[in-house]
Motif scaffolding. Structure first.
Motif, mmCIF file in Angstrom:
data_model
loop_
_atom_site.group_PDB
_atom_site.id
_atom_site.type_symbol
_atom_site.label_atom_id
_atom_site.label_comp_id
_atom_site.label_asym_id
_atom_site.label_seq_id
_atom_site.Cartn_x
_atom_site.Cartn_y
_atom_site.Cartn_z
ATOM 1 N N UNK A 823 36.994 32.289 25.736
ATOM 2 C CA UNK A 823 37.363 33.847 25.932
ATOM 3 C C UNK A 823 38.024 33.981 24.806
ATOM 4 N N UNK A 824 39.204 33.974 24.607
ATOM 5 C CA UNK A 824 40.288 34.190 23.546
ATOM 6 C C UNK A 824 39.886 33.621 22.122
ATOM 7 N N UNK A 900 34.038 36.794 28.752
ATOM 8 C CA UNK A 900 34.425 35.618 29.144
ATOM 9 C C UNK A 900 35.839 35.690 29.353
ATOM 10 N N UNK A 901 36.680 36.340 28.306
ATOM 11 C CA UNK A 901 37.970 36.466 28.532
ATOM 12 C C UNK A 901 38.355 37.303 29.601
ATOM 13 N N UNK A 906 40.304 36.968 35.332
ATOM 14 C CA UNK A 906 40.117 37.466 36.636
ATOM 15 C C UNK A 906 39.934 36.417 37.659
ATOM 16 N N UNK A 907 39.027 35.548 37.273
ATOM 17 C CA UNK A 907 38.687 34.445 38.258
ATOM 18 C C UNK A 907 39.705 33.321 38.168
ATOM 19 N N UNK A 929 36.053 31.244 30.578
ATOM 20 C CA UNK A 929 34.987 30.568 31.787
ATOM 21 C C UNK A 929 34.606 29.318 31.671
ATOM 22 N N UNK A 930 35.647 28.529 31.201
ATOM 23 C CA UNK A 930 35.733 27.025 31.454
ATOM 24 C C UNK A 930 37.108 26.763 32.392
ATOM 25 N N UNK A 931 36.875 26.547 33.705
ATOM 26 C CA UNK A 931 37.957 26.532 34.461
ATOM 27 C C UNK A 931 37.771 25.022 35.427
#
Length: 1002
Positions: A823-824, A900-901, A906-907, A929-931
């Motif tokens: 994201x960032x 993605x950020x 949010x996720x 979006x890598x969690x």
């Protein structure tokens, strides 16, 4: 002493007038505090139970109280085995307990594990004691070993059928059982179900719920009144449900034992089956027709009479209502009864599920389920519409090209496809038994209703319609006709029919196709006629049904193709059979997700669709960065294939354009690109580059990491989840250092980098003392395999400084975490504020097309030439380069890094909120979006909940989400979806995960 098991759902009995003087039969309906329906549990502490077991039965050990509605049950872990002390409600007469013991003895030899009464120190099976003024009867029961079905989140089909089978076996076993203690007043006796509702309805606080209960149960009682006199009565178990049975073969195995007989009494034979079906309803609320499997298994051993078939569904409804009002009343009376309180939600769910069904249709299906299978419908020589060309059949299945580029989500897509086809060929015909993608729903835990039980024919208006069989014409409405034949009904819509009630012969005119101007195409009026057969006489079946009910519904509504003069389509391939074919030729070491995986044949954006038209949010596919089925990638591949695809020794522009683009994206001073086919190849090449450039002999890598499967890439991988022998099989040229896992590692916290670096200094000194020189340090900038764990702040900066001081190169394995996934940051190393000497990438580059790369400095690349030229046959092909460029264009044009950020944040917040609600969530990792969500059984000890993680993934699949466990303990949910994931889909995943965690925690 044999092992013993506690009954988890004891009786809610009251004594007869002789044994319960407080509750006289003449006035029990008006009683409140002293009603037979208000039975608080005996007052008894664990200490008192311990003393009673020791003094009366000579049993000592660890004592734990078990749940119960109206009794007290205590499990005792004794040296000789585990036993259960049952303390019965004072309202239960001793003779009724004697009946329970006698029933157990009567059923010996039934090929089921059953409890048995254990005598006390003087030889009595029932012991009367007085505790705090209460007259209490004690019994000790042997344990039935097995896996309780209440601990199983999802009942397998085998268990659903096994419940019916066991209920029938118990009914047969008790058919000749007689005992005066079975003639008892019992609130679970459905012969008195209406009276129970009358007495306890006031305990339901919600007015709307009370009104609904009254309406539904009054209707059920009216139906029962018509047949009650003809229902068979005998001694029954009364509560063959998941609370009272165990499986002997693990969580999904068939039932092996029954653990409680507290409700043995005289009752309607069919009420036994009704209680079991009510259990299946609350265990499978999304599949209410699962009860038909239970009923079919029961009826195979105990055939049901006509009256019992009529009574079964209203009895199931009544049972769910009795459970609801009894649970509400018990909680009002005994607000400390956590067992009764915990059951309330599922009991309401069962009632709501039952009351939402159409009773006449369910009764018809029940009758059909227990009937013999019918043969397929044969051609009669008089097609309804025709002649029809087989070539006019259109494909509306999951794999149809008509649904490419997400068109399946457009309203009315089937009709438009059919009308376009009909305009070209004169008519169009849909397929019976097709799972229509247009009926698939996204972001839902509910089963999509996709199976077509009929055929649609699009053809010019006013064409004649012929009766294919003898029958009576019933005009249902202006465009719906039912032709009542001898063996089945033929339902037609879109037809102007003959006179209502007319008897017609096969081959005679039935009417004509009704005109519908809105269907006009190219000046030709085309209308739709639906053709459907049904053996539910007089009941119009649905045109689409859920795949879970396919087997039954296709018997109810056979294929009408023969009545149209068409050959039936072949059956869809069975996913289980296909899996067997896979295992026969595909090396099994190449594992697949799930024990019984759905057959996935289509994807769109971040959704996957199986052959039954069920959709799943893809939360694990970091390979497909820009989403499945992207039309721009499909067109790029088509276009390039039509021009050229060869190897990089030829000269073509796509290669230059792609490598220039990658070099622009790479951080300075990385400016040179190698193109390969995978992450493994990229890592392997990066290691060779470092060894060649430095001339040194050792590669340093971190524990718990995975870098690939080739000899070199595997050598620097140490994840025991991917290779259980990883730590003992590393070659001598690899040196492993402590994994800087800020959550589970040797040192904890994001400020732990100095401690890890201090340990690294010790490793480097030891290597130097042994005369070893370091060629490279390789690590992921984010621990991907651990679920997206961020490295401690400053860790890579400190490592890179130390490595470069020793002449080593620093390799960043960005295969999983690069390409805007964080994201960032576009590159994972940006999160650590470092620039490596070599970057390896793959996965995201080709959106599923095999494509990888190594990006490094020119001097490193040129030194490698000393070892000879490098060549990859398909790496850097025109096709791969074209696709790689298209992926980058899509990411830019669709703002996927920004998405993605936003969605990732949010996720992650949602996952962290789940961590506040559920102790199972030990930690939430990652960014963008890598969690990862680490599941633990003990937060203080951070004990990995490996089995729970597998169960969570299986349950999420049933709720329309695909996620898999990762990490060395396989207890971390890895969440790395396509970068086009939406807020709506993220919320669906969060809701599904919350539901699963809630079920596990309850």
């Amino acid at each position: 002493m044999p092992r013993v098991h506690a009954p988890s759902r004891p009786s809610g009995a009251c004594a007869s007038a002789e044994s319960c003087r407080r509750c006289h039969p003449r006035n029990w309906r008006t009683m409140t505090e002293h009603s037979p329906f208000h039975l608080p549990r005996p007052r008894l502490t664990i200490e008192q139970a311990t003393e009673l077991a020791r003094d009366r039965f000579g049993v000592t050990g660890t004592v734990t109280e078990l749940g119960s509605h109206q009794d007290r049950n205590f499990r005792i872990e004794a040296d000789a085995g585990t036993v259960v002390l049952k303390v019965s409600n004072p309202a239960v007469a001793t003779i009724e307990l004697e009946a329970q013991n006698a029933a157990l003895e009567h059923l010996i030899g039934l090929d089921l594990d059953l409890p048995a009464a254990v005598a006390d120190v003087v030889g009595s099976q029932i012991v009367r004691v007085i505790i705090d003024g209460q007259n209490l009867d004690l019994r000790l029961l042997t344990y039935v070993d097995g896996h309780p079905l209440t601990d199983t989140l999802h009942l397998s089909l085998e268990q659903i059928r096994s419940l019916g089978d066991v209920a029938a076996r118990i009914v047969r076993g008790l058919a000749d059982f007689e005992h005066p203690g079975t003639d008892r007043f019992l609130q679970w006796d459905l012969r008195r179900g209406g009276e129970v509702i009358d007495a306890l309805l006031v305990q339901v606080d919600d007015e709307a719920r009370r009104d609904r209960l009254r309406t539904v149960t009054d209707a059920a009682r009216r139906q029962l009144t018509r047949v009650s006199a003809d229902l068979r009565v005998q001694a029954i178990h009364g509560d063959l449900t998941d609370d009272n049975v165990v499986s002997g073969d693990g969580a999904a195995g068939a039932i092996s034992g029954v653990i409680d007989f507290g409700d043995v009494a005289q009752g309607w034979l069919v009420a036994e089956l009704a209680a079991t079906c009510a259990c299946v309803l609350y265990r499978s609320p999304q599949r209410p027709l699962a009860i038909l499997d239970t009923i079919e298994a029961f009826a195979a051993q105990v055939p049901l009479t006509d009256a019992e078939l009529s009574a079964l569904w209203p009895l199931i409804v009544l049972r769910t209502a009795v459970l609801v009002v009894s649970g509400e009343a018990q909680v009002h009376l005994d607000d400390g009864n956590q067992y009764a309180d915990a059951n309330r939600s599922r009991e309401w769910l069962a009632f709501q599920t039952a009351s939402a069904q159409e009773g006449a249709e369910i009764e018809a299906l029940i009758r059909f389920a227990v009937a013999d299978p019918h043969e397929a419908i044969a051609a009669t020589g008089h097609p309804v519409l025709g002649p029809l060309d087989p070539a006019a059949r259109i494909d509306l299945s999951v794999t149809s090209a008509a649904y490419d580029a997400g068109r399946w989500l457009e309203p009315g897509i089937d009709e438009r496809v059919a009308l376009d086809s009909a305009a070209c060929l004169g008519h169009a015909v849909t397929g019976y038994g097709e799972f229509r993608l247009s009926q698939t729903r996204i972001d839902t835990a509910d089963e999509s209703i996709t199976l077509a039980l009929g055929i649609e024919v699009y053809l010019p208006a006013d064409m004649p319609v012929t009766a294919p069989i003898d029958g009576t014409v019933i005009v249902v409405d202006t465009k719906t006709v039912r032709l009542e034949g001898i063996d089945f009904d033929l339902w037609l819509t879109g037809v102007d029919a003959a006179a209502d009630g007319q008897i017609v012969r096969a081959g005679s005119a039935l009417g004509s196709v009704a005109a519908s101007p809105r269907h006009a195409r190219h000046g030709t009026a085309i209308d739709r006629v639906t053709v459907q057969t049904s053996r539910l006489r007089g009941i119009r079946p649905p045109f689409f049904v859920a795949p879970s009910g396919a087997a039954l519904w296709q018997r109810v509504c056979p294929d009408p193709s023969a009545l149209l003069g068409l050959t039936p389509l072949g059956p869809l391939a069975d996913p289980a059979a296909l899996l067997q074919r896979r295992d026969a030729t595909f090396a099994r070491v190449q594992e697949h997700y799930y024990a019984a995986p759905p057959q996935i044949e289509r994807g769109w954006k971040h959704h996957l669709i199986d052959t039954h038209g069920q959709s799943y949010v893809d939360m694990v596919n970091n390979v497909t960065t820009v989403g499945h089925g992207h039309p721009r990638i499909a067109e790029a591949a088509r276009s390039q294939w039509s021009l050229l695809n060869t190897n990089s020794r030829f000269h073509y522009e796509e290669l230059i354009r792609f490598t220039e683009r990658l070099a622009e994206l790479a951080p300075d001073p990385l400016d040179t690109v190698f193109l390969v086919n995978s992450g493994t190849e990229a890592v392997d090449l990066a290691l060779r580059l470092a060894l060649s450039y430095t001339g040194h002999d050792t590669v340093v890598s971190v524990r718990e990491a995975y870098h690939g499967w080739s000899m070199a890439a595997d050598a620097v991988s140490s994840s025991v989840a991917d290779n259980p022998r990883a730590l003992e099989t590393r070659p001598e040229w690899v040196h492993l250092v402590e994994a800087p896992n800020a959550v589970r590692g040797k040192y904890r916290g994001m400020q732990s980098a100095p401690q890890y670096l201090n340990d690294l200094d010790g490793d480097l000194q030891a290597l130097a003392a042994d005369g070893r020189t370091i060629a490279a340090f390789i690590a992921e900038p984010v621990f991907g395999n651990a679920g997206g764990v961020l490295l401690p702040d400053g860790y890579l900066s400190g490592v890179y400084e130390r490595m470069r001081a020793r002449g080593a190169l620093c390799i960043a394995d960005e295969v999983q975490v690069s390409y805007a996934r964080l994201g960032q940051h576009f590159w994972g190393t940006e999160q650590q504020n470092v620039v490596p000497d070599i970057i390896t990438i793959a996965k995201a580059m080709g959106n599923g097309h095999p494509l990888g790369a190594v990006i490094t400095r020119r001097d490193v690349a040129e030194r490698f030439a000393d070892d000879g030229p490098f060549f990859s046959s398909a790496g850097g092909s025109p096709l791969s380069c074209r696709i790689g460029l298209t992926v980058l264009d899509i990411m830019r044009d669709e703002g996927l890094q920004q998405n993605a950020e936003v969605v990732g944040e949010h996720l992650k917040r949602g996952l962290e909120r789940l961590g506040e609600r559920f102790d199972l969530v030990g930690a939430v990792y990652g960014m963008g979006l890598y969690l990862g969500v680490e599941l633990v059984s003990d937060r203080a000890e951070f004990t990995p909940a490996t089995a729970v993680a597998v169960a969570v993934c299986d349950e999420l699949l049933l709720r329309g989400c695909i996620v898999q466990p990762t990490g060395d303990f396989k207890n971390v949910l890895k969440i790395k979806p396509p970068l086009c994931l939406t807020i709506a889909s993220a919320d669906h995943f969060l809701c599904a995960l919350a539901a699963v965690l809630g079920e596990i925690a309850s």
